[in-house]
Design a protein around this motif. Structure first.
Motif, mmCIF file in Angstrom:
data_model
loop_
_atom_site.group_PDB
_atom_site.id
_atom_site.type_symbol
_atom_site.label_atom_id
_atom_site.label_comp_id
_atom_site.label_asym_id
_atom_site.label_seq_id
_atom_site.Cartn_x
_atom_site.Cartn_y
_atom_site.Cartn_z
ATOM 1 N N UNK A 10 -27.681 12.465 13.083
ATOM 2 C CA UNK A 10 -26.377 12.568 13.736
ATOM 3 C C UNK A 10 -25.809 13.986 13.764
ATOM 4 N N UNK A 11 -26.455 14.911 13.065
ATOM 5 C CA UNK A 11 -25.930 16.278 12.964
ATOM 6 C C UNK A 11 -25.751 16.952 14.334
ATOM 7 N N UNK A 12 -26.710 16.880 15.271
ATOM 8 C CA UNK A 12 -26.484 17.539 16.564
ATOM 9 C C UNK A 12 -25.232 17.037 17.306
ATOM 10 N N UNK A 13 -24.987 15.733 17.295
ATOM 11 C CA UNK A 13 -23.783 15.198 17.934
ATOM 12 C C UNK A 13 -22.526 15.650 17.187
ATOM 13 N N UNK A 14 -22.620 15.709 15.876
ATOM 14 C CA UNK A 14 -21.507 16.178 15.057
ATOM 15 C C UNK A 14 -21.180 17.632 15.402
ATOM 16 N N UNK A 15 -22.200 18.485 15.499
ATOM 17 C CA UNK A 15 -21.988 19.898 15.831
ATOM 18 C C UNK A 15 -21.314 20.050 17.196
ATOM 19 N N UNK A 16 -21.644 19.168 18.122
ATOM 20 C CA UNK A 16 -21.010 19.195 19.434
ATOM 21 C C UNK A 16 -19.507 18.930 19.322
ATOM 22 N N UNK A 17 -19.135 17.964 18.503
ATOM 23 C CA UNK A 17 -17.714 17.658 18.285
ATOM 24 C C UNK A 17 -17.016 18.847 17.633
ATOM 25 N N UNK A 18 -17.638 19.418 16.606
ATOM 26 C CA UNK A 18 -17.047 20.573 15.910
ATOM 27 C C UNK A 18 -16.891 21.747 16.867
ATOM 28 N N UNK A 19 -17.915 22.032 17.663
ATOM 29 C CA UNK A 19 -17.828 23.128 18.631
ATOM 30 C C UNK A 19 -16.686 22.918 19.613
ATOM 31 N N UNK A 20 -16.506 21.684 20.070
ATOM 32 C CA UNK A 20 -15.410 21.373 20.986
ATOM 33 C C UNK A 20 -14.053 21.642 20.329
ATOM 34 N N UNK A 21 -13.902 21.233 19.068
ATOM 35 C CA UNK A 21 -12.641 21.446 18.355
ATOM 36 C C UNK A 21 -12.388 22.935 18.095
ATOM 37 N N UNK B 88 -13.596 11.689 15.261
ATOM 38 C CA UNK B 88 -14.462 11.786 16.445
ATOM 39 C C UNK B 88 -15.908 12.067 16.065
ATOM 40 N N UNK B 89 -16.128 12.610 14.876
ATOM 41 C CA UNK B 89 -17.480 12.952 14.447
ATOM 42 C C UNK B 89 -18.302 11.697 14.179
ATOM 43 N N UNK B 90 -19.562 11.676 14.643
ATOM 44 C CA UNK B 90 -20.424 10.540 14.320
ATOM 45 C C UNK B 90 -20.778 10.485 12.829
ATOM 46 N N UNK B 91 -20.480 11.543 12.089
ATOM 47 C CA UNK B 91 -20.733 11.566 10.645
ATOM 48 C C UNK B 91 -19.527 11.108 9.829
ATOM 49 N N UNK B 92 -18.446 10.785 10.483
ATOM 50 C CA UNK B 92 -17.198 10.468 9.793
ATOM 51 C C UNK B 92 -17.380 9.387 8.715
ATOM 52 N N UNK B 93 -18.173 8.377 8.986
ATOM 53 C CA UNK B 93 -18.369 7.295 8.010
ATOM 54 C C UNK B 93 -19.085 7.766 6.746
ATOM 55 N N UNK B 94 -19.736 8.917 6.795
ATOM 56 C CA UNK B 94 -20.424 9.480 5.630
ATOM 57 C C UNK B 94 -19.512 10.385 4.799
ATOM 58 N N UNK B 95 -18.324 10.686 5.315
ATOM 59 C CA UNK B 95 -17.432 11.660 4.689
ATOM 60 C C UNK B 95 -16.427 11.026 3.748
ATOM 61 N N UNK B 96 -16.170 11.714 2.643
ATOM 62 C CA UNK B 96 -14.976 11.510 1.824
ATOM 63 C C UNK B 96 -14.152 12.771 2.058
ATOM 64 N N UNK B 97 -12.905 12.605 2.472
ATOM 65 C CA UNK B 97 -12.075 13.743 2.855
ATOM 66 C C UNK B 97 -10.897 13.941 1.910
ATOM 67 N N UNK B 98 -10.549 15.208 1.710
ATOM 68 C CA UNK B 98 -9.288 15.594 1.085
ATOM 69 C C UNK B 98 -8.612 16.539 2.073
ATOM 70 N N UNK B 99 -7.423 16.183 2.518
ATOM 71 C CA UNK B 99 -6.701 16.986 3.504
ATOM 72 C C UNK B 99 -5.412 17.482 2.868
#
Length: 96
Positions: free
Chosen positions: A19-30, A66-77
């Motif tokens: 899923x990393x290539x699709x994730x990088x696309x989302x990050x690049x867009x942001x 929006x990231x396809x990797x979101x389900x793999x993440x634990x986030x602190x904001x």
């Protein structure tokens, strides 16, 4: 608009790597839209750091969802009080 620091924690698996290539696309867009100022992933651990421009923590989370990797993440904001970097400085003058 406020600045937020996002700490991302994750574990790498084969499915994750697919899923990393699709994730990088989302990050690049942001990044192109000015929502992400900086994005870094550790080469040694399952950690990442993002500086984002958003109105709220919930808006930052919505962008990251929006990231396809979101389900793999634990986030602190966290909202930042001060953020400074070379990016916000005048370019260095070089006299040639």
């Amino acid at each position: 608009m406020y600045k937020f620091h996002v700490s991302i924690f994750f574990s790498i698996s084969e499915e994750f790597l697919k899923l990393v290539p699709k994730h990088r696309s989302v990050i690049n867009d942001l990044i192109l839209k000015g929502i992400i100022d900086s994005y870094a992933i550790s080469a040694e651990s399952g950690k990442g750091w993002v500086i984002m421009n958003c109105k709220s923590k919930s808006e930052a989370k919505i962008h990251l969802e929006r990231s396809p990797l979101y389900d793999y993440f634990d986030l602190e904001i966290e909202q930042l009080l001060v953020y400074d970097s070379q990016m916000y400085r005048f370019p260095k003058v070089v006299l040639n």
